[in-house]
Motif scaffolding. Structure first.
Motif, PDB file in Angstrom:
ATOM      1  N   ASP A 190       1.590  -3.068   0.971  1.00 53.14           N
ATOM      2  CA  ASP A 190       0.434  -2.184   1.095  1.00 53.14           C
ATOM      3  C   ASP A 190      -0.485  -2.683   2.207  1.00 53.14           C
ATOM      4  OD1 ASP A 190      -1.239  -0.074   0.572  1.00 53.14           O
ATOM      5  OD2 ASP A 190      -1.396  -0.467  -1.571  1.00 53.14           O
ATOM      6  N   ALA A 191      -1.596  -1.959   2.414  1.00 50.50           N
ATOM      7  CA  ALA A 191      -2.568  -2.381   3.421  1.00 50.50           C
ATOM      8  C   ALA A 191      -2.990  -3.828   3.179  1.00 50.50           C
ATOM      9  CB  ALA A 191      -3.786  -1.460   3.368  1.00 50.50           C
ATOM     10  N   TYR A 192      -3.249  -4.563   4.264  1.00 45.86           N
ATOM     11  CA  TYR A 192      -3.681  -5.953   4.143  1.00 45.86           C
ATOM     12  C   TYR A 192      -4.582  -6.296   5.319  1.00 45.86           C
ATOM     13  CZ  TYR A 192       0.273  -6.747   7.367  1.00 45.86           C
ATOM     14  OH  TYR A 192       1.146  -6.693   8.425  1.00 45.86           O
ATOM     15  N   SER A 193      -5.220  -7.445   5.248  1.00 48.18           N
ATOM     16  CA  SER A 193      -6.179  -7.842   6.284  1.00 48.18           C
ATOM     17  C   SER A 193      -6.218  -9.353   6.393  1.00 48.18           C
ATOM     18  CB  SER A 193      -7.581  -7.313   5.945  1.00 48.18           C
ATOM     19  OG  SER A 193      -7.996  -7.768   4.677  1.00 48.18           O
ATOM     20  N   ILE A 207       3.222   4.908   5.410  1.00 49.71           N
ATOM     21  CA  ILE A 207       3.693   6.076   4.663  1.00 49.71           C
ATOM     22  C   ILE A 207       2.641   6.635   3.717  1.00 49.71           C
ATOM     23  CG2 ILE A 207       6.095   5.345   4.815  1.00 49.71           C
ATOM     24  CD1 ILE A 207       5.926   4.449   1.905  1.00 49.71           C
ATOM     25  N   LYS A 208       1.470   6.014   3.644  1.00 47.08           N
ATOM     26  CA  LYS A 208       0.374   6.559   2.839  1.00 47.08           C
ATOM     27  C   LYS A 208      -0.421   7.515   3.724  1.00 47.08           C
ATOM     28  CE  LYS A 208      -1.849   3.951  -0.064  1.00 47.08           C
ATOM     29  NZ  LYS A 208      -2.622   2.818  -0.660  1.00 47.08           N
ATOM     30  N   ASP A 210      -2.531  10.003   2.894  1.00 45.54           N
ATOM     31  CA  ASP A 210      -3.651  10.663   2.228  1.00 45.54           C
ATOM     32  C   ASP A 210      -4.959  10.216   2.878  1.00 45.54           C
ATOM     33  OD1 ASP A 210      -5.880  10.951   0.238  1.00 45.54           O
ATOM     34  OD2 ASP A 210      -4.284  11.821  -0.991  1.00 45.54           O
ATOM     35  N   TYR A 211      -5.661  11.137   3.515  1.00 47.03           N
ATOM     36  CA  TYR A 211      -6.905  10.838   4.229  1.00 47.03           C
ATOM     37  C   TYR A 211      -7.916  10.141   3.332  1.00 47.03           C
ATOM     38  CZ  TYR A 211     -11.599  12.021   6.015  1.00 47.03           C
ATOM     39  OH  TYR A 211     -12.909  11.975   6.416  1.00 47.03           O
ATOM     40  N   TYR A 212      -8.090  10.623   2.122  1.00 46.89           N
ATOM     41  CA  TYR A 212      -9.132  10.122   1.230  1.00 46.89           C
ATOM     42  C   TYR A 212      -8.798   8.722   0.728  1.00 46.89           C
ATOM     43  CZ  TYR A 212      -9.762  15.160   1.405  1.00 46.89           C
ATOM     44  OH  TYR A 212      -9.912  16.450   1.855  1.00 46.89           O
ATOM     45  N   ARG A 213      -7.550   8.510   0.353  1.00 49.67           N
ATOM     46  CA  ARG A 213      -7.157   7.182  -0.133  1.00 49.67           C
ATOM     47  C   ARG A 213      -7.085   6.174   0.996  1.00 49.67           C
ATOM     48  NH1 ARG A 213      -2.542   8.242  -4.800  1.00 49.67           N
ATOM     49  NH2 ARG A 213      -3.858   9.513  -6.183  1.00 49.67           N
ATOM     50  N   GLN A 214      -6.697   6.636   2.172  1.00 48.83           N
ATOM     51  CA  GLN A 214      -6.661   5.722   3.307  1.00 48.83           C
ATOM     52  C   GLN A 214      -8.052   5.161   3.582  1.00 48.83           C
ATOM     53  OE1 GLN A 214      -7.115   7.060   7.245  1.00 48.83           O
ATOM     54  NE2 GLN A 214      -5.388   5.894   8.059  1.00 48.83           N
ATOM     55  N   ARG A 215      -9.082   5.998   3.511  1.00 52.03           N
ATOM     56  CA  ARG A 215     -10.441   5.534   3.760  1.00 52.03           C
ATOM     57  C   ARG A 215     -10.847   4.464   2.745  1.00 52.03           C
ATOM     58  NH1 ARG A 215     -14.450   8.247   6.274  1.00 52.03           N
ATOM     59  NH2 ARG A 215     -15.765   8.385   4.399  1.00 52.03           N
ATOM     60  N   PHE A 216     -10.433   4.635   1.491  1.00 49.47           N
ATOM     61  CA  PHE A 216     -10.745   3.622   0.489  1.00 49.47           C
ATOM     62  C   PHE A 216      -9.997   2.333   0.803  1.00 49.47           C
ATOM     63  CE2 PHE A 216     -11.258   1.498  -3.531  1.00 49.47           C
ATOM     64  CZ  PHE A 216     -12.475   1.950  -3.991  1.00 49.47           C
ATOM     65  N   ASP A 217      -8.738   2.446   1.254  1.00 51.00           N
ATOM     66  CA  ASP A 217      -7.977   1.256   1.645  1.00 51.00           C
ATOM     67  C   ASP A 217      -8.691   0.497   2.765  1.00 51.00           C
ATOM     68  OD1 ASP A 217      -5.959   1.692  -0.152  1.00 51.00           O
ATOM     69  OD2 ASP A 217      -4.482   2.399   1.307  1.00 51.00           O
ATOM     70  N   VAL A 218      -9.166   1.228   3.772  1.00 54.07           N
ATOM     71  CA  VAL A 218      -9.842   0.590   4.901  1.00 54.07           C
ATOM     72  C   VAL A 218     -11.112  -0.109   4.424  1.00 54.07           C
ATOM     73  CG1 VAL A 218     -11.019   0.999   7.094  1.00 54.07           C
ATOM     74  CG2 VAL A 218      -8.895   2.219   6.575  1.00 54.07           C
TER      75      VAL A 218
END
Length: 406
Positions: A190-193, A207-208, A210-218
């Motif tokens: 998944d997303a990492y930093s 592969i994710k 979804d605009y809304y979930r991506q913003r939460f990931d960021v």
């Protein structure tokens, strides 16, 4: 001049400048253990370990073998101005139990490669200096309000003001954070930093979509960069803190509390849909926020989530925005340099990285064509969690062991 001779000549130039950290980076990108690489070059795992530790230096012929086996140019192993690996902190992955150590090593190596490419770009273009606030929060603090205060600090220092956060990826890039998509072969992570000390890095899952979930990931990964510079990654409390940071950044309590529902009814879903579009967060995040802030009871929250599941919205919520936020820092740099007569092939040669990974790092959108998963022997790979090389295997290349003979 044959390809084999050219490789040997370049290897001879690189051998005196061989950087052990670059070998480890290439091995991790290829998803190989030391024993795997040793078998490919017909050496012992002890020899590979000695090369990676810097205790010994491989011969020019061995450098050529390593380059061919790892699908990189010999120049990849040459020492750089900055040792990105030595300057990087441990990356924050969502769950250490759901991904193997090899998968995490590979993902981390890709992030370091992205930093290396960015550092090469900075010889030609001026990129924003890193400007991420630091607000350390103890990894032992489960109940304190540190995550919320950290998010409030970011809003203040980045002058976000009241209301919804705009284009979040662009906001991070304007503050010197490198945001890239990972290759499709690494989509199981998944997303990492992590903080490279050259600049902070956020790597997004390709592969994710979804605009809304991506913003939460960021926002979640930004929370790690702000709060957890010295924290041990992957802990339950650390991940919960990053979630709380993201919720406060995107849905600040003092602005949001009175907008949230206190009971669930048929009309509430229309309210949630409007809030979703206005604030750029999912309905599930809105419901969780309503429960966290005490607006919605546990029973009402559970009933709402049951409805979410029954409607098939767990993974596919309805929403108006279909395009995810896109990074532009490196893609725009490529465009500017192209206008100045420096084309992609020159940049790839300067970075000394595989062209396909260069394109992935500098892309605005994630790669939409996921290649077949293959093992090093070329057999089809099932979705079993095994690690797939990020480096395109070269075909028809034979060992150079005879080059070592007098």
């Amino acid at each position: 001049m044959s390809s084999r001779t050219s490789t040997l000549d370049r290897a001879a130039e690189v051998a005196p400048l061989f950087d052990s950290a670059r070998l480890k980076l290439a091995r991790h990108l290829a998803g190989l253990r030391k024993s795997d690489l040793a078998a490919l070059v017909d050496k012992s795992p002890t020899a590979v370990a000695a090369w990676e530790s810097g205790a010994k230096r491989p011969t020019a012929a061995t450098v050529a073998q390593l380059a061919l086996s790892l699908s990189v140019d010999p120049g990849f192993f040459a020492v750089r101005a900055e040792d990105v690996a030595a300057l990087s902190t441990a990356p924050h992955f969502r769950s250490l139990r759901s991904t193997s150590q090899r998968a995490r090593d590979q993902a981390y190596a890709y992030g370091q490669l992205a930093v290396d490419i960015t550092a090469s770009f900075e010889r030609h273009v001026e990129l924003p200096d890193p400007d991420v606030p630091s607000f350390p929060v103890s990894a032992e603090d489960l109940d304190g309000d540190g995550p919320e205060r950290a998010a409030q600090l970011v809003r203040q220092e980045w002058e976000i003001g009241n209301g919804p956060v705009g284009h979040l990826v662009r906001m991070l890039e304007n503050r010197g954070v490198l945001v890239v998509f990972s290759p499709p072969q690494a989509a199981t992570v998944d997303a990492y930093s992590f903080d490279s000390r050259l600049r902070p890095v956020v790597v997004l899952n390709p592969i994710k979509r979804d605009y809304y979930r991506q913003r939460f990931d960021v926002a979640h990964e930004l929370g790690h960069l702000v709060m957890h510079g010295d924290a041990e990654p992957g802990g339950r409390i650390v991940e919960a803190q990053a979630h709380r940071f993201a919720a406060e950044l995107l849905m600040p309590a003092d602005q949001f509390r009175n907008l949230l529902p206190v009971t669930m009814s048929s009309t509430v879903w229309r309210t949630l849909a409007r809030l979703k579009e206005q604030w750029g967060v999912s309905m599930q995040a809105l419901l969780y926020r309503a429960r966290w802030l005490g607006q919605l009871s546990d029973t009402s929250y559970r009933n709402a989530m049951t409805t979410i599941s029954a409607r098939g919205w767990r993974r596919n919520e309805p929403g108006l925005v279909s395009a995810i936020e896109q990074p532009s820092l490196l893609p725009r740099a490529v465009e500017l340099l192209t206008q100045e007569g420096i084309d992609e092939s020159q940049l790839v040669a300067q970075c000394r990285v595989p062209a396909e990974l260069f394109r992935t790092v500098t892309a605005r959108t994630p790669d939409t064509e996921t290649p077949p998963l293959t093992t090093s022997s070329g057999t089809a790979q099932q979705a079993s969690g095994r690690v797939v090389s990020l480096l395109e295997r070269r075909k028809g290349l034979r060992s150079l062991e005879t080059a070592e003979r007098p």
